[in-house]
Design a protein around this motif. Structure first.
Motif, PDB file in Angstrom:
ATOM      1  N   VAL A  45       0.859  -1.186   0.000  1.00 41.62           N
ATOM      2  CA  VAL A  45       0.000   0.000   0.000  1.00 41.62           C
ATOM      3  C   VAL A  45       0.895   1.236   0.000  1.00 41.62           C
ATOM      4  N   VAL A  46       0.623   2.175  -0.923  1.00 45.50           N
ATOM      5  CA  VAL A  46       1.451   3.375  -1.071  1.00 45.50           C
ATOM      6  C   VAL A  46       0.571   4.620  -1.057  1.00 45.50           C
ATOM      7  N   VAL A  47       1.254   5.753  -0.938  1.00 49.03           N
ATOM      8  CA  VAL A  47       0.555   7.046  -1.042  1.00 49.03           C
ATOM      9  C   VAL A  47       0.296   7.327  -2.520  1.00 49.03           C
ATOM     10  N   ALA A  48      -0.939   7.678  -2.838  1.00 44.61           N
ATOM     11  CA  ALA A  48      -1.295   7.984  -4.232  1.00 44.61           C
ATOM     12  C   ALA A  48      -2.141   9.252  -4.268  1.00 44.61           C
ATOM     13  N   GLN A  49      -2.151   9.886  -5.464  1.00 46.88           N
ATOM     14  CA  GLN A  49      -2.944  11.110  -5.640  1.00 46.88           C
ATOM     15  C   GLN A  49      -3.900  10.936  -6.820  1.00 46.88           C
ATOM     16  N   ILE A  50      -5.153  11.311  -6.577  1.00 43.53           N
ATOM     17  CA  ILE A  50      -6.153  11.234  -7.651  1.00 43.53           C
ATOM     18  C   ILE A  50      -5.935  12.425  -8.589  1.00 43.53           C
ATOM     19  N   VAL A  51      -5.583  12.131  -9.838  1.00 43.62           N
ATOM     20  CA  VAL A  51      -5.281  13.190 -10.808  1.00 43.62           C
ATOM     21  C   VAL A  51      -6.535  13.563 -11.604  1.00 43.62           C
ATOM     22  N   GLU A  52      -7.287  12.578 -12.028  1.00 44.30           N
ATOM     23  CA  GLU A  52      -8.525  12.817 -12.769  1.00 44.30           C
ATOM     24  C   GLU A  52      -9.597  11.896 -12.228  1.00 44.30           C
ATOM     25  N   ILE A  53     -10.854  12.343 -12.351  1.00 45.46           N
ATOM     26  CA  ILE A  53     -11.974  11.519 -11.905  1.00 45.46           C
ATOM     27  C   ILE A  53     -13.139  11.737 -12.850  1.00 45.46           C
ATOM     28  N   ALA A  54     -13.814  10.652 -13.203  1.00 51.02           N
ATOM     29  CA  ALA A  54     -14.932  10.731 -14.160  1.00 51.02           C
ATOM     30  C   ALA A  54     -15.997   9.725 -13.748  1.00 51.02           C
ATOM     31  N   PRO A  55     -17.271   9.980 -14.099  1.00 42.95           N
ATOM     32  CA  PRO A  55     -18.351   9.035 -13.752  1.00 42.95           C
ATOM     33  C   PRO A  55     -18.167   7.699 -14.471  1.00 42.95           C
ATOM     34  N   HIS A  56     -18.634   6.650 -13.823  1.00 41.27           N
ATOM     35  CA  HIS A  56     -18.623   5.310 -14.446  1.00 41.27           C
ATOM     36  C   HIS A  56     -19.782   5.237 -15.443  1.00 41.27           C
ATOM     37  N   PRO A  57     -19.536   4.812 -16.653  1.00 37.69           N
ATOM     38  CA  PRO A  57     -20.627   4.808 -17.664  1.00 37.69           C
ATOM     39  C   PRO A  57     -21.743   3.820 -17.367  1.00 37.69           C
ATOM     40  N   ASN A  58     -21.466   2.807 -16.536  1.00 38.41           N
ATOM     41  CA  ASN A  58     -22.466   1.759 -16.329  1.00 38.41           C
ATOM     42  C   ASN A  58     -22.961   1.664 -14.881  1.00 38.41           C
ATOM     43  N   ALA A  59     -22.553   2.602 -14.004  1.00 34.25           N
ATOM     44  CA  ALA A  59     -22.978   2.554 -12.589  1.00 34.25           C
ATOM     45  C   ALA A  59     -23.031   3.963 -12.030  1.00 34.25           C
ATOM     46  N   ASP A  60     -24.157   4.289 -11.399  1.00 35.75           N
ATOM     47  CA  ASP A  60     -24.328   5.647 -10.874  1.00 35.75           C
ATOM     48  C   ASP A  60     -23.410   5.936  -9.682  1.00 35.75           C
ATOM     49  N   LYS A  61     -23.149   4.917  -8.823  1.00 29.88           N
ATOM     50  CA  LYS A  61     -22.391   5.169  -7.598  1.00 29.88           C
ATOM     51  C   LYS A  61     -20.887   4.929  -7.764  1.00 29.88           C
ATOM     52  N   LEU A  62     -20.450   4.479  -8.908  1.00 27.42           N
ATOM     53  CA  LEU A  62     -19.030   4.243  -9.138  1.00 27.42           C
ATOM     54  C   LEU A  62     -18.439   5.342 -10.000  1.00 27.42           C
ATOM     55  N   ARG A  63     -17.118   5.591  -9.768  1.00 33.90           N
ATOM     56  CA  ARG A  63     -16.390   6.562 -10.582  1.00 33.90           C
ATOM     57  C   ARG A  63     -15.045   5.977 -10.983  1.00 33.90           C
ATOM     58  N   ILE A  64     -14.543   6.504 -12.107  1.00 33.47           N
ATOM     59  CA  ILE A  64     -13.264   6.039 -12.622  1.00 33.47           C
ATOM     60  C   ILE A  64     -12.213   7.090 -12.319  1.00 33.47           C
ATOM     61  N   CYS A  65     -11.186   6.663 -11.551  1.00 33.98           N
ATOM     62  CA  CYS A  65     -10.136   7.595 -11.121  1.00 33.98           C
ATOM     63  C   CYS A  65      -8.836   7.273 -11.841  1.00 33.98           C
ATOM     64  N   GLN A  66      -8.148   8.325 -12.273  1.00 34.49           N
ATOM     65  CA  GLN A  66      -6.781   8.202 -12.782  1.00 34.49           C
ATOM     66  C   GLN A  66      -5.865   8.600 -11.639  1.00 34.49           C
ATOM     67  N   VAL A  67      -5.036   7.653 -11.210  1.00 38.94           N
ATOM     68  CA  VAL A  67      -4.287   7.819  -9.964  1.00 38.94           C
ATOM     69  C   VAL A  67      -2.796   7.779 -10.234  1.00 38.94           C
ATOM     70  N   ASP A  68      -2.061   8.719  -9.605  1.00 43.33           N
ATOM     71  CA  ASP A  68      -0.600   8.761  -9.673  1.00 43.33           C
ATOM     72  C   ASP A  68      -0.046   8.037  -8.459  1.00 43.33           C
ATOM     73  N   ASP A  69       0.691   6.921  -8.687  1.00 43.11           N
ATOM     74  CA  ASP A  69       1.264   6.158  -7.577  1.00 43.11           C
ATOM     75  C   ASP A  69       2.765   6.342  -7.472  1.00 43.11           C
ATOM     76  N   GLY A  70       3.310   7.342  -8.231  1.00 43.41           N
ATOM     77  CA  GLY A  70       4.738   7.620  -8.182  1.00 43.41           C
ATOM     78  C   GLY A  70       5.554   6.804  -9.140  1.00 43.41           C
ATOM     79  N   SER A  71       4.891   5.932  -9.911  1.00 41.77           N
ATOM     80  CA  SER A  71       5.633   5.072 -10.853  1.00 41.77           C
ATOM     81  C   SER A  71       5.893   5.766 -12.190  1.00 41.77           C
ATOM     82  N   GLY A  72       5.255   6.907 -12.432  1.00 41.38           N
ATOM     83  CA  GLY A  72       5.415   7.616 -13.699  1.00 41.38           C
ATOM     84  C   GLY A  72       4.260   7.388 -14.637  1.00 41.38           C
TER      85      GLY A  72
END
Length: 801
Positions: A45-72
């Motif tokens: 488990v590492v520290v990560a930062q949410i860079v982008e977030i968008a709604p899930h196309p097939n679920a109202d309560k889910l979202r798709i996050c683009q996350v930076d985990d320091g790997s590049g």
């Protein structure tokens, strides 16, 4: 008391592991009851930062996050947490991570979208039960850093159990002092340098009770930001020490209390309308405390007041009226020394306890009051800002720290080892105990934070603790085996217990404190000795007899479906004697003799096929008493006499050599009914002194001559006791030669014609006759029986049946 190991190691960091540190503290008298990791084991488990977030196309309560985990490269994570937002830093369990419960993370597809990991809540990491959303991290957290390192999760929480005398260790600084003394590791020096004074405001304080407050210091700080967030490092330490974060000002006060052992109080300065007064409360005054409780005060409780308004319960808890809030801008910080005797037990009177009272009633350092006030002031200014006024320090009445001497020879004798003088001196130096040595005696001046060093044995204990109990050999004691003389004429209490157990009684140990009604009902004692501070409202007086507790034992067993109870108790009873003079004082004289009491209830013998069920009666217990007294039973007499606890017609006084030593009988029908018993118990109580002295055994030759048995039946007045007949025979047996062949007399039959009005009853006695030298002839037997009848006729006007 809880504290994290990392906090302790920030003050002193010995080169030993957690287990060894725990062991060293425990062996030094600071018992570590438990150790627990801050977080359960997990990895990946590492520290990560949410860079982008968008709604899930097939679920109202889910979202798709683009996350930076320091790997590049950004990772796509499907997340349903309501607080997921762009820019926040959160824990990320990467593919291959193992969470608590051996839960392994792998890539998966959620409603048609790939997810390469999992964003975690505090509950999923085992840090708390909060699972309302993701665990949001500080902005300063480094992306890609292992979460265990970022949150310092490889830490251990210690639970320490302290004896009441070690008030100096109710702080991290105090425990660190002990660790430094035990290991030799250097101790961190605190920064007590004065803060910058930029305003000259002052709040006058009048200390009117020098026996309550020995020193009072305080300062005003204006322009603070009470809404400032508590630093993460401070909040983490407080939470791991079992303290809930409230607000910055409250957290700082709690932090200083835990770190330095100095309880302080922060007042909202703008809510204080007049100068402060430190005094004892007046009867009838009231105060609403910080915990919301309103308490009624009296002259035994110390307070801090502003005019007629009470602001605080001295050394225990602040008042609600001047409590700080998020709107507070100006504060008054108080740091004082309250005498332990003035604080002890006060909070328990109001049925609560506080961290402050727990420390003050054991003793808090009175020398470093100003230094600690400077320390808390610096924390407040650094975290909340503001301008500080000068400290007003009043020294009213400080305790005297008298030097304590310890003889080296005495220390060696108590410990049983030849501890070197140089090692003793090193131990005192490690413990920071100022001392001198004159070649034979160490003289130590106890520091202001050590309230437990008062006598020589206290210093010997300090030497033993630091020297190490494990280094003291456990050699068995050596003593010459010698036979000690025993007193054959005195019976011990253990012997009495053994006899009672052999008579089928079970021993009980009841409270010496009893209900007032018991004393009145069972003992006829209308003025029992009252307790000033009873442990329970119903246990308000001292017992003057033992039977009340035994009856309660029977009732308890009867309610639990027991059908046969036989109990006894050997214990002290308490009664008033005449007051005695001690100089100009009149002192109450309390008698505390030992008594032995027993009670039998239910069948006389355990239920069995060979014996019919018969309830225990007066004569069963009378027989037990005679067996208890052994050979002295010949001197016992049972005389009908009423007793408040007993049946009017079935009670007797127990006499030994004509002196009353106790009583026995059936329980009074009224008390049988009140206790809801099916039938009456039979009870007795005797003085232990009467049982203690026994005669020496007498050795007689056994006669080889045959026994002769004769029966004699007489008509005797109904009111004539059988014991009177037996006493008459025993008296005349010494004077009449023809009676000296009587070895035993026993009553075997009693009969009375219920229709007769003569007032007589038939008593049948069996006589055992024997001559140790010759076989008895019929003529001598007849002479003996004739003499027996003649004696009884003359003495008691009986007639032969």
């Amino acid at each position: 008391m809880l504290f994290p190991e990392s906090w302790l190691r920030s003050l002193v960091n010995p080169a030993i592991n957690t287990e060894e540190l725990s062991h060293r503290l425990t062996m030094a008298g600071l018992e570590i009851e438990d150790t627990a990791p801050v977080a359960p084991p997990f990895s990946g488990v590492v520290v990560a930062q949410i860079v982008e977030i968008a709604p899930h196309p097939n679920a109202d309560k889910l979202r798709i996050c683009q996350v930076d985990d320091g790997s590049g490269e950004l990772l796509q994570i499907v997340c349903g947490a309501p607080n997921a937002a762009k820019g926040i830093k959160v824990p990320l369990a990467k593919i291959g991570a193992v969470l608590p419960g051996n839960f392994k993370i792998s890539k998966g597809k959620l409603r048609g979208e790939m997810s390469f990991g999992m964003l975690c809540s505090a509950r999923e990491l085992g840090l708390s039960q909060d699972h309302a959303g993701l665990l949001e991290l500080e902005e300063s957290a480094v992306v890609g850093q292992d979460i265990r390192q970022a949150l310092d999760l490889d830490d251990t929480v210690f639970e320490i159990k302290l004896t009441p005398n070690r008030a100096d260790c109710l702080s991290l600084h105090g425990i660190a002092r002990e660790v430094a003394a035990l290991t030799g590791a250097p101790l961190k020096a605190f920064d007590y340098s004065p803060v910058e004074v930029s305003i000259n405001d002052k709040l006058a304080v009048d200390v009117q009770a020098p026996d309550l407050c020995g020193r009072f210091a305080g300062r005003i700080i204006k322009g603070v930001n009470a809404k400032a967030p508590t630093p993460a490092w401070m909040k983490s330490r407080l939470e791991r020490a079992g303290q809930r974060s409230v607000s910055a000002l409250v957290d700082i006060s709690n932090y200083v209390m835990l770190e330095l052992g100095r309880p302080t109080h922060v007042f909202d300065f703008n809510k204080i309308n007049e100068d402060l007064v430190v005094r004892w409360a007046k009867k009838g005054e009231f105060l609403k405390l910080l915990n919301g409780q309103t308490v009624e005060l009296d002259e035994q409780v110390g307070i801090i007041a502003a005019g007629d308004t009470i602001e605080s319960l001295a050394g225990i808890m602040g008042g609600d009226a001047t409590a700080v809030s998020l709107e507070t801008t100006d504060i008054f910080v108080e740091s004082a020394f309250w005498f332990p005797e003035a604080i002890a037990g006060r909070s328990r009177r109001f049925k609560f306890s506080s961290e402050a009272s727990h420390r003050f009633e054991r003793g808090v350092d009175f020398q470093n009051v100003v230094e600690h006030l400077e320390y808390i002031s610096r924390l407040i200014l650094d975290i909340c800002g503001g301008q500080a006024a000068p400290i007003d320090d009043q020294i009213i009445n400080l305790p005297q720290r008298n030097p304590v001497s310890m003889r080296v020879a005495r220390c060696r004798k108590i410990l049983g080892i030849p501890v070197e003088t140089a090692e003793i001196e090193k131990i005192f130096t490690q413990l920071q105990l100022p001392h001198t040595f004159d070649g034979e005696v160490f003289t130590v001046t106890p520091p202001s934070y050590r309230f437990d060093i008062e006598i020589e044995e206290d210093l010997i204990e300090e030497v033993a603790r630091i020297y190490g109990f494990e280094r003291i050999p456990d050699n068995p004691p050596k003593a010459l085996a010698a036979m000690l003389p025993s007193n054959e004429t005195r019976r011990s209490e253990h012997d009495m217990r053994y006899v009672m157990a052999a008579l089928d009684y079970q021993e009980v140990v009841n409270f010496s404190f009893v209900e007032t009604a018991w004393e009145s009902n069972y003992m006829g004692n209308q003025h029992p000795i009252k307790l000033l501070n009873p442990i329970a409202s119903q246990l308000a007086v001292m017992r003057s007899g033992l039977i009340g507790g035994l009856i309660a034992n029977i009732c308890h067993n009867a309610k639990h479906k027991q059908t046969r109870v036989r109990v006894f108790e050997l214990g002290r009873v308490f009664s008033r004697n005449a007051a005695v003079k001690d100089g100009d004082l009149t002192v109450a004289n309390i008698s505390q003799p030992l008594h032995l009491a027993g009670a039998a209830w239910g069948p006389a013998v355990p239920e069995q096929w060979a014996e019919p069920v018969r309830q225990v009666d007066f004569f069963d217990v009378k027989n037990d008493i005679e067996n208890l007294f052994g050979k002295k039973a010949e001197l016992l007499r049972f005389v009908a006499q009423p007793h408040p606890a007993l049946h009017p017609g079935r009670s007797a006084a127990i006499l030994l050599d004509g002196k009353q030593i106790g009583f026995m009988g059936e329980l009074h029908p009224q008390w049988v009914q009140d206790n809801e018993l099916a039938h009456a118990p039979v009870v007795f109580e005797v003085a232990v002194d009467a049982l203690s002295h026994v005669g020496l055994p007498e050795v007689n030759n056994l006669s080889r001559q045959p026994l002769v048995i004769r029966d004699l039946a007489i008509w005797a007045p109904v009111d004539l006791p059988v014991q009177a007949i037996l006493d008459t025979l025993a008296l005349h047996q010494k004077d009449l030669q023809e009676l000296d062949i009587i070895k035993e007399v026993s009553l075997f039959d009693v009969w009375r014609d219920v229709k007769s009005e003569s007032g007589e009853r038939s008593l049948a006695f069996r006589f055992v006759l024997q001559d140790p030298q010759a076989t008895l002839e019929e003529v001598r037997v007849e002479q003996c029986m004739a003499s027996v009848l003649n004696v009884l006729v003359n003495a008691h006007n009986v007639r032969q049946r």
